[in-house]
Design a protein around this motif. Structure first.
Motif, PDB file in Angstrom:
ATOM      1  N   CYS B 176       0.965  -1.201   0.109  1.00  0.00           N
ATOM      2  CA  CYS B 176       0.038  -0.032   0.165  1.00  0.00           C
ATOM      3  C   CYS B 176       0.849   1.389   0.138  1.00  0.00           C
ATOM      4  CB  CYS B 176      -0.800  -0.046   1.250  1.00  0.00           C
ATOM      5  SG  CYS B 176      -1.736  -1.186   1.528  1.00  0.00           S
ATOM      6  N   PHE B 177       0.225   2.150  -0.340  1.00  0.00           N
ATOM      7  CA  PHE B 177       0.911   3.756  -0.129  1.00  0.00           C
ATOM      8  C   PHE B 177      -0.054   4.282   1.245  1.00  0.00           C
ATOM      9  CE2 PHE B 177       1.936   5.097  -4.743  1.00  0.00           C
ATOM     10  CZ  PHE B 177       3.021   4.104  -4.659  1.00  0.00           C
ATOM     11  N   PHE B 178       0.801   4.901   1.767  1.00  0.00           N
ATOM     12  CA  PHE B 178       0.370   5.130   3.689  1.00  0.00           C
ATOM     13  C   PHE B 178       0.219   6.660   3.496  1.00  0.00           C
ATOM     14  CE2 PHE B 178       1.599   6.271   7.782  1.00  0.00           C
ATOM     15  CZ  PHE B 178       0.430   5.954   8.390  1.00  0.00           C
ATOM     16  N   HIS B 179      -0.939   7.132   4.054  1.00  0.00           N
ATOM     17  CA  HIS B 179      -0.989   8.378   4.330  1.00  0.00           C
ATOM     18  C   HIS B 179      -1.340   8.689   5.754  1.00  0.00           C
ATOM     19  CE1 HIS B 179      -0.760  12.912   3.644  1.00  0.00           C
ATOM     20  NE2 HIS B 179      -2.100  12.972   3.924  1.00  0.00           N
ATOM     21  N   TYR B 180      -1.077   9.510   6.422  1.00  0.00           N
ATOM     22  CA  TYR B 180      -1.637  10.056   7.942  1.00  0.00           C
ATOM     23  C   TYR B 180      -2.044  11.231   7.688  1.00  0.00           C
ATOM     24  CZ  TYR B 180      -1.833  10.572  12.943  1.00  0.00           C
ATOM     25  OH  TYR B 180      -2.368  10.875  14.210  1.00  0.00           O
TER      26      TYR B 180
END
Lengths: 389, 284
Positions: B176-180
């Motif tokens: 996955c790509f991850f964004h917070y």
């Protein structure tokens, strides 16, 4: 391409894999961002970092790579041993505010050099000397708004604050071991599957039997699904000599929370008395009576103490022995009450087993536990779990 | 990048540039996008707005503690087949009659590229993300009962949200790509409020925002109020016709803010706000 950058990130403890590096390069090739460092930063973070706890490490690595600032200048001047990460103090926001700044950077550096010459021994905690985990302006893993971080990365040079220099995610970095998988695998030994709850799975054998009995007319039989039914009650010793072991305890805690559905935890200090609590910050306002623990949790809960069991023997043996309050009944009475109620209990001790014999209180507790004290290592946990089953 | 629409947020949804970059990168490289963030920062809303902005259908898969990965692919209704066989129905001969496609199947076979929202993936069992690895990677799966291979006509845009209740396995994260999503700062928050309540009195808004941030920064709150709570609170303030001057800015008096119940949802937090700051600090 960007191999050095990738290695720098990994050196800082962000567990990025080659797959992710390839993703990142692909994204760059696809020109998702144009020549723009900030866009580059966000893209790299998006593809290489998979947990907000590692954002801060990434920020530090990014700063190091792009500023080309050597982080070793100051560290080289200090014996690495001083900075061994023994303490991890977690300061609350309020405490952070209470810490005032030290003025300009130059002044800070000057003070640092002065302190360095005054100080001769390794130091941890406290608020003046150079060391780890304290709130002095100098040292690593602690907190001071204008602190110089040594051996923890970052650089002391003055420059404009960029996105990665703000280090907004500092508080999220729990500095947890990257591989609590070992721990989790050890805990997995405690799995006990049982059929509980709603019956929503077809019980084939029973259906065949019932249908035959029904002269061939279908009679469906259902059963509940299998779940991990192990229930765990964890009691953690906090404060005092346990500060040295916070790191190991955090790992155990994270692994246990992931592994068990029914997992409850409370804290105590040194020995269990009338009360335990769930929030260290509010331990005086919100307490739970140990009697309530016994009444709330059924005796098939597995009771696990985690503590170093090093204290004065009075704290275990005599009424009024507690270091914090007047206890009408001795610690061992409360221990016995818990052990009588819960069928299975162990004590995990983060102290190396070779040192156990030097502490009288540790022997006492071990006797109370009927020798079911185990070291807090993967092997120790495995033997502990063998007993809990 | 040129042939594809770029997501920049919408009239109803303010996306930070970082978030827009994350969405566009995921869209372009056809990777699932994992979104985390405090409750109330618009994780789920992102998928809805993204679907609206791209004029794509939204398929939502709400994960619960009992959800199984298989349910997202398809379910074989063996029981009704068994029953039909007893009743002598003709349908029984074809097993395909009893295969019910799940959300992933529908997403794979949709005519137009859909947005697939896997909401609150952390609610499911520990093994759930691992069971989906292959399907999300290859975007294809086999139906064992019929031998049919279901392949994605076009890779759906997958948005996954998590509230951090469980840690997700590394192998899953790697794909996955991850964004917070960070909590918005005052300026972004103002833009968000403007979208929802365009007619609000600016002076009232400023005061309300500053009171809101003081509440959020109050030490040791169990549940910090989030964007959605702010909007609710502002709506209430408007409905009750609270005037700009009535919002106390004194930190000691946070507990006396009008309609505080919309921001602070637990009794303990209300009690905490009521006690002076000094006492709150003494407990360390």
């Amino acid at each position: 391409m960007f191999i050095e950058f990738f290695r720098c990130i990994r050196r800082h403890g962000v567990a990025a894999s080659v797959t992710e590096l390839l993703d990142f390069l692909q994204a760059l090739q696809a020109q998702v961002v144009f020549a723009d460092v900030e866009g580059f930063y966000h893209l790299a973070r998006l593809t290489l970092v998979k947990d907000e706890r590692f954002y801060d490490r990434f920020d530090r690595a990014f700063a190091e790579y792009f500023e080309g600032v050597s982080e070793t200048e100051l560290s080289d001047a200090i014996p690495a041993e001083w900075l061994t990460k023994t303490l991890q103090r977690q300061l609350s926001e309020a405490e952070k505010q209470a810490l005032s700044g030290y003025g300009s950077l130059d002044e800070l550096l000057k003070q640092f050099q002065q302190r360095l010459s005054e100080q001769e021994k390794r130091h941890a905690g406290g608020s003046k000397w150079i060391g780890t985990g304290g709130s002095s302006a100098f040292g690593a893993y602690g907190y001071h708004p204008e602190g110089i971080r040594i051996g923890q990365a970052g650089s002391g040079s003055r420059r404009a604050v960029k996105v990665w220099d703000k280090r907004q995610f500092k508080d999220l970095d729990a500095d947890q071991a990257l591989d609590n998988r070992n721990l989790q695998m050890a805990l997995r030994g405690l799995r006990r599957f049982a059929r509980q709850g709603e019956a929503n799975e077809l019980d084939l054998a029973a259906t065949i039997q019932a249908t035959s009995r029904n002269a061939g007319y279908l009679d469906l039989q259902w059963q509940a699904e299998r779940h991990n039914a192990v229930k765990v009650l964890l009691l953690f010793d906090v404060g005092g000599s346990m500060d040295d072991h916070i790191y190991d305890c955090q790992r155990l805690f994270a692994a246990a929370k992931n592994e068990f559905k029914h997992c409850h935890f409370y804290y105590f200090h040194n020995c269990v008395y009338e009360y335990v609590w769930q929030h260290n910050q509010r331990r005086w306002q919100q307490r739970t009576r140990v009697i309530d623990l016994i009444n709330t949790y059924a005796s098939d809960y597995k009771l696990i103490f985690v503590g170093d069991a090093t204290m004065g023997p009075y704290e275990v043996l005599y009424p009024g022995g507690s270091v914090e309050h007047w206890n009408d009944e001795a610690g061992q009475v409360w221990m016995q009450r818990l052990l009588q109620h819960f069928n299975r209990a162990v004590w995990l001790n983060p102290q190396p087993q070779s040192r156990w014999r030097y502490y009288a209180s540790l022997q006492l507790i071990n006797d109370i536990m009927q020798q079911h004290m185990y070291p807090l290592t993967v092997n120790g946990i495995e033997s502990a779990i063998a007993h809990l089953r | 990048m040129t042939e594809q629409a770029l997501f920049k947020g919408s009239e109803r949804y303010i996306a930070s540039p970082q978030l827009a970059l994350a969405v566009n990168a995921a869209m372009h490289l056809q990777k699932p996008l994992l979104i985390k963030g405090e409750p109330g920062t618009g994780k789920t809303l992102l998928a809805e707005e993204l679907a609206a902005a791209l004029a794509a259908p939204l398929l939502r898969w709400q994960i619960k503690s009992t959800t199984k990965a298989q349910q997202g692919l398809y379910e074989y209704d063996a029981v009704s087949r068994l029953r039909d066989s007893q009743l002598g129905s003709d349908k029984v001969a074809d097993i395909a009659n009893y295969i019910k496609p799940g959300v992933l199947w529908r997403a794979f076979t949709a005519d137009q590229r859909p947005v697939l929202l896997i909401d609150e993936i952390d609610k499911a069992d520990i093994e759930f993300p691992n069971d989906l690895l292959h399907e999300l990677d290859r975007m294809a799966f086999q139906v064992y009962e019929t031998g049919e291979l279901v392949e994605a006509r076009q890779r759906p845009l997958v948005v996954i949200t998590s509230n951090n209740e469980k840690e997700l396995p590394d192998a899953f994260l790697r794909r996955c790509f991850f964004h917070y999503i960070e909590f918005p700062d005052a300026e972004q928050l103002k833009a968000i409020v403007d979208v929802h309540l365009p007619d609000i009195d600016q002076q009232l808004l400023d005061q309300a925002l500053s009171a809101f941030f003081s509440v959020r920064e109050f030490p040791d709150l169990k549940k910090k109020p989030s964007t959605s709570e702010l909007i609710d609170w502002l709506r209430l303030l408007l409905a009750e016709r609270v005037q700009a001057g009535q919002l106390a800015l004194d930190e000691q008096a946070l507990a006396e803010l009008p309609l505080l119940g919309a921001l602070i949802k637990t009794e303990q937090d209300q009690a905490l706000l009521a006690q002076p700051l000094k006492r709150a600090m003494r407990s360390y």
